[in-house]
Design a protein around this motif. Sequence first.
Motif, PDB file in Angstrom:
ATOM      1  N   PRO A  16      13.962 -35.671  84.376  1.00 21.56           N
ATOM      2  CA  PRO A  16      14.108 -34.999  85.669  1.00 21.56           C
ATOM      3  C   PRO A  16      13.110 -35.534  86.692  1.00 21.56           C
ATOM      4  O   PRO A  16      12.059 -36.059  86.333  1.00 21.56           O
ATOM      5  CB  PRO A  16      13.804 -33.538  85.349  1.00 21.56           C
ATOM      6  N   ALA A  17      13.466 -35.346  87.949  1.00 29.29           N
ATOM      7  CA  ALA A  17      12.640 -35.892  89.030  1.00 29.29           C
ATOM      8  C   ALA A  17      11.436 -35.014  89.333  1.00 29.29           C
ATOM      9  O   ALA A  17      10.562 -35.409  90.070  1.00 29.29           O
ATOM     10  CB  ALA A  17      13.490 -36.043  90.285  1.00 29.29           C
ATOM     11  N   PHE A  18      11.424 -33.792  88.766  1.00 33.91           N
ATOM     12  CA  PHE A  18      10.314 -32.890  89.085  1.00 33.91           C
ATOM     13  C   PHE A  18       9.997 -32.065  87.839  1.00 33.91           C
ATOM     14  O   PHE A  18      10.755 -32.042  86.883  1.00 33.91           O
ATOM     15  CB  PHE A  18      10.681 -31.978  90.268  1.00 33.91           C
ATOM     16  N   LEU A  43      10.130 -29.078  85.863  1.00 34.19           N
ATOM     17  CA  LEU A  43      11.000 -27.898  85.922  1.00 34.19           C
ATOM     18  C   LEU A  43      10.207 -26.606  85.746  1.00 34.19           C
ATOM     19  O   LEU A  43      10.451 -25.615  86.432  1.00 34.19           O
ATOM     20  CB  LEU A  43      12.068 -28.004  84.838  1.00 34.19           C
ATOM     21  N   ALA A  74       7.063 -25.998  86.390  1.00 33.34           N
ATOM     22  CA  ALA A  74       6.247 -25.727  87.580  1.00 33.34           C
ATOM     23  C   ALA A  74       7.111 -25.203  88.720  1.00 33.34           C
ATOM     24  O   ALA A  74       6.663 -24.394  89.532  1.00 33.34           O
ATOM     25  CB  ALA A  74       5.511 -26.993  88.005  1.00 33.34           C
ATOM     26  N   ALA A  75       8.366 -25.649  88.772  1.00 36.25           N
ATOM     27  CA  ALA A  75       9.261 -25.205  89.839  1.00 36.25           C
ATOM     28  C   ALA A  75       9.597 -23.724  89.702  1.00 36.25           C
ATOM     29  O   ALA A  75      10.044 -23.085  90.648  1.00 36.25           O
ATOM     30  CB  ALA A  75      10.536 -26.050  89.841  1.00 36.25           C
ATOM     31  N   LEU A  76       9.401 -23.173  88.494  1.00 34.67           N
ATOM     32  CA  LEU A  76       9.677 -21.743  88.298  1.00 34.67           C
ATOM     33  C   LEU A  76       8.432 -20.884  88.517  1.00 34.67           C
ATOM     34  O   LEU A  76       8.511 -19.652  88.519  1.00 34.67           O
ATOM     35  CB  LEU A  76      10.197 -21.507  86.871  1.00 34.67           C
ATOM     36  N   ARG A 117       6.409 -20.090  90.995  1.00 33.10           N
ATOM     37  CA  ARG A 117       6.309 -19.162  92.121  1.00 33.10           C
ATOM     38  C   ARG A 117       7.168 -17.916  91.872  1.00 33.10           C
ATOM     39  O   ARG A 117       6.721 -16.792  92.121  1.00 33.10           O
ATOM     40  CB  ARG A 117       6.741 -19.881  93.406  1.00 33.10           C
ATOM     41  N   SER A 174      11.961 -17.445  81.354  1.00 32.88           N
ATOM     42  CA  SER A 174      11.266 -17.813  82.589  1.00 32.88           C
ATOM     43  C   SER A 174      10.472 -19.107  82.404  1.00 32.88           C
ATOM     44  O   SER A 174       9.742 -19.521  83.284  1.00 32.88           O
ATOM     45  CB  SER A 174      10.324 -16.690  83.021  1.00 32.88           C
ATOM     46  N   MET A 213      10.561 -23.269  81.001  1.00 36.68           N
ATOM     47  CA  MET A 213      11.497 -24.361  80.781  1.00 36.68           C
ATOM     48  C   MET A 213      10.742 -25.647  80.481  1.00 36.68           C
ATOM     49  O   MET A 213       9.727 -25.954  81.089  1.00 36.68           O
ATOM     50  CB  MET A 213      12.346 -24.569  82.020  1.00 36.68           C
ATOM     51  N   LEU A 214      11.265 -26.416  79.545  1.00 35.19           N
ATOM     52  CA  LEU A 214      10.653 -27.703  79.223  1.00 35.19           C
ATOM     53  C   LEU A 214      11.362 -28.805  79.993  1.00 35.19           C
ATOM     54  O   LEU A 214      12.578 -28.804  80.114  1.00 35.19           O
ATOM     55  CB  LEU A 214      10.756 -27.984  77.723  1.00 35.19           C
ATOM     56  N   SER A 215      10.591 -29.749  80.485  1.00 34.39           N
ATOM     57  CA  SER A 215      11.195 -30.805  81.280  1.00 34.39           C
ATOM     58  C   SER A 215      12.022 -31.772  80.446  1.00 34.39           C
ATOM     59  O   SER A 215      12.918 -32.420  80.947  1.00 34.39           O
ATOM     60  CB  SER A 215      10.107 -31.577  82.030  1.00 34.39           C
ATOM     61  N   ASP A 216      11.697 -31.883  79.157  1.00 37.98           N
ATOM     62  CA  ASP A 216      12.468 -32.849  78.362  1.00 37.98           C
ATOM     63  C   ASP A 216      13.299 -32.161  77.294  1.00 37.98           C
ATOM     64  O   ASP A 216      13.519 -32.701  76.212  1.00 37.98           O
ATOM     65  CB  ASP A 216      11.538 -33.892  77.742  1.00 37.98           C
ATOM     66  N   ALA A 217      13.751 -30.932  77.568  1.00 44.04           N
ATOM     67  CA  ALA A 217      14.550 -30.214  76.573  1.00 44.04           C
ATOM     68  C   ALA A 217      15.890 -30.915  76.361  1.00 44.04           C
ATOM     69  O   ALA A 217      16.446 -31.480  77.283  1.00 44.04           O
ATOM     70  CB  ALA A 217      14.784 -28.788  77.022  1.00 44.04           C
ATOM     71  N   LEU A 268      15.845 -17.032  86.845  1.00 43.07           N
ATOM     72  CA  LEU A 268      14.710 -17.173  87.748  1.00 43.07           C
ATOM     73  C   LEU A 268      14.983 -18.306  88.738  1.00 43.07           C
ATOM     74  O   LEU A 268      15.495 -19.357  88.360  1.00 43.07           O
ATOM     75  CB  LEU A 268      13.478 -17.517  86.896  1.00 43.07           C
ATOM     76  N   ASP A 294      11.640 -23.154  92.826  1.00 46.95           N
ATOM     77  CA  ASP A 294      11.016 -23.092  94.153  1.00 46.95           C
ATOM     78  C   ASP A 294      11.810 -23.869  95.197  1.00 46.95           C
ATOM     79  O   ASP A 294      11.736 -23.589  96.386  1.00 46.95           O
ATOM     80  CB  ASP A 294       9.550 -23.550  94.112  1.00 46.95           C
ATOM     81  N   GLU A 332      18.665 -35.058  90.080  1.00 47.27           N
ATOM     82  CA  GLU A 332      17.231 -34.944  89.817  1.00 47.27           C
ATOM     83  C   GLU A 332      16.971 -34.199  88.517  1.00 47.27           C
ATOM     84  O   GLU A 332      15.826 -34.047  88.097  1.00 47.27           O
ATOM     85  CB  GLU A 332      16.518 -34.271  90.992  1.00 47.27           C
TER      86      GLU A 332
END
Lengths: 599, 184
Positions: A571-573, A575, A577-579, A581, A593, A595-599, B133, B136, B143
């Motif tokens: 993924p480009a970001f 995931l 950390a995006a949750l 906030r 709530s 998530m793993l980026s490489d799941a 959830l 952000d 992506e």
Amino acid sequence: MTTTQTGLGTYLERILKRHGRDSGRLVQILRDVQAEFGRVSAEAMAILAERLSLPIGDVESTRDFYSFLTSEPTGTYRILFSDNITDRMLGNQAIFDHMARRLGVSRGVVSADGLASLDYTSCTGMCDQGPAILVNGMAITSMTLRRADQICELVRSRVPVAEWPNEFFRVDHNIRRADMLLGTDFTPGSALRAAVAMGREAYLAEVKRSNIRGRGGAGFTTGVKWEAARNARGDARYVVCNADEGEPGTFKDRVLMQFYPERVFEGMALAAYVVGAKLGLVYLRGEYLYLKAPLEEKLSELRAARLLGDSILGVDGFDFDIEIHMGAGAYICGEETALIESLEGKPGRPRIRPPFPVSFGYRGQPTVVNNVETLCKATEIALHGGAWYEGFGTKQSTGTKILSVSGDVERPGIYEYPFGVRISQVLDDAGAKNPKAVQISGAAGQCLTTREFGRRIAFEDVPTAGAFMVFADHRDMFEVARNFAHFFQHESCGFCTPCRVGTRIQAGIMDKIAAGHGTQYEMNELQHLREVMRTASHCGLGQTAGGAIADTIAKFREDYEKRLARKDFEPAFDLDAALARAREITGRDDADSRMLSDA
Amino acid sequence: MLHAAATPARKKVRIATTSLSGCFGCHMSLLDIDERLLELVDLVEFDRSPITDIKHCGPCDVAIVEGGVCNAENVHVLRELRANAKVLVALGACAINGGLPAQRNHLDVGDCLTRVYCDRTGGEVPDDPELPLLLDKVHPINEVVRVDYFVPGCPPSGDAIWKYLTDLIFGRMPRLEHPMLRFD
């Protein structure tokens, strides 16, 4: 109206008067406002717009376009680090971090007491004596940690920049190899006298005979350009000297402007003589502010010697004078139509061509735009004739070319060679240590590898505007390309989508690869993106913005591949950390709530 | 129009579709192929899709994704499709660029939630684990997973979708040209 506003109005009135209330000089006016107040505030813009009879949107779009003009206050001391790859190789980042710590500021944020702000800026043209910085627009070279400490002290004691030690501001010419231009003496007025003795037609014929081509990169035949401007229909004609040397790694024009200004100005007068111009404009890049005062002085000397002004050399009707315009930190203004827009006080967005400046240029009139070096060359042709000139260089690239050599060499600096010189000879002369690659003509140019060092500098083979950056075998060409990607993202003028969005995506992908999250997918995307930008962008910036990356992928693929993740895709970001906030605001911390980026 | 109708022996192409953060407009546009739907059902069968109401997809040939990625569930659904499909297609503006939902990207997601749930009604931001959830930012699907094809349009026209699908099903290089290739 409050007293502060009245005060502001009075100050602005003084600046406006200095510029003859000419809305065409808006960039110059805004530069003065910025220098005076440390920013261009909304109130100042409102007053300027009213008194110049401009829509406020025009004033605002001009302000927002140039990186040296700001809406928010900068520090009393605004310190900008040149961030070309050559500065990086000389360790500018460590010095930056050191200064940031000492001054207690972070990048792009003004210190709490308003004293200092620290940021990076694009290449300031001091690659042979970097790392370089600008303090309130003035260039400081050869930065070291020691010098950084001294500067921090001066800033803390609030010593005005004008009182700082002179050696900080020393800019050397570093001329390492001089040939017909740099190595010969010149008497101001001699070239003009020779041309006047020949007459307009005869001199133009000599220029055409010499087959001289523009030194700014594109290589258009100068004689043809002058003739076209002379023949175009117009009420007035202009000669513009393009001294907006923004291409990373180029600094030859700085040396010419600093040490050979009388030739530049005389070259402009020669062009004016041929085309019949009354006014010449020098567009000097904002980073070279330290040259402005000496150049103004030089112009006064020339006026006193009757080499500028009315009836130059007693020739009736040969009236010509020169003004200096300062840029304000925009690479794109090196493109001639963007430069003209900027001269007219507008954001420097390239025009659609045709019409070309020779028929529709400054203020819609026939305009000759020449590079600094080209104008110097015009004096040689006046003195020695076109046939003599044609004897140097190669068939299609006559005369000599000045190269700005920087990077991993013993002797960085200025090298003048007849066209046709091999890359390997330049490398030998400059004392290159185990060179792995040479980036020719800056970020927008091409990257050559050892196998290509036998090629020649000439329009027939390797064309260049002058930059020659050398990378030794321990350098990482991926980081070089990434530096250029960020440069183009920052310098895109935002006018057309392929460039505005493309340069941004490109820099994002390069960062992703740098962080170890890139895959083959990103490699394909880079190449695809390059094609979109190359074929669909409005001007040369976007068209060349992917070139360095494509070259380094083709020639130094291992520098990319060692960073790629061994996966199909990432993924480009981040995931999770995006949750973060939303987790915070809902107070959740359950399994769903996370998530793993490489799941 | 499709003349080389599938022979009964031909194995049907299995397709999964989903609408993530979209408006179902692209799905409506799929239905807009009108009577060609009858030809389509001869060629394909549907796995997970709003059309079948199957909740989780199994191995399939093509996954068609409408909408961008705005929350955790979108990520899970998208990953499931990617893991099961041979070819994954981003259909329409939101899947490709984030589209209209990405208009919220310049706002702080926490501020949005408090503004809607607390400031207006005096309540609290719902915290039920059942609810996906929010991320952000809203992201285009490329992506989050590797994407094989992008079909632009808001929505792509029924003709464009039909042209694309039949190209893909019959093994031609999918190609959309003007006037079918459009971004609005």
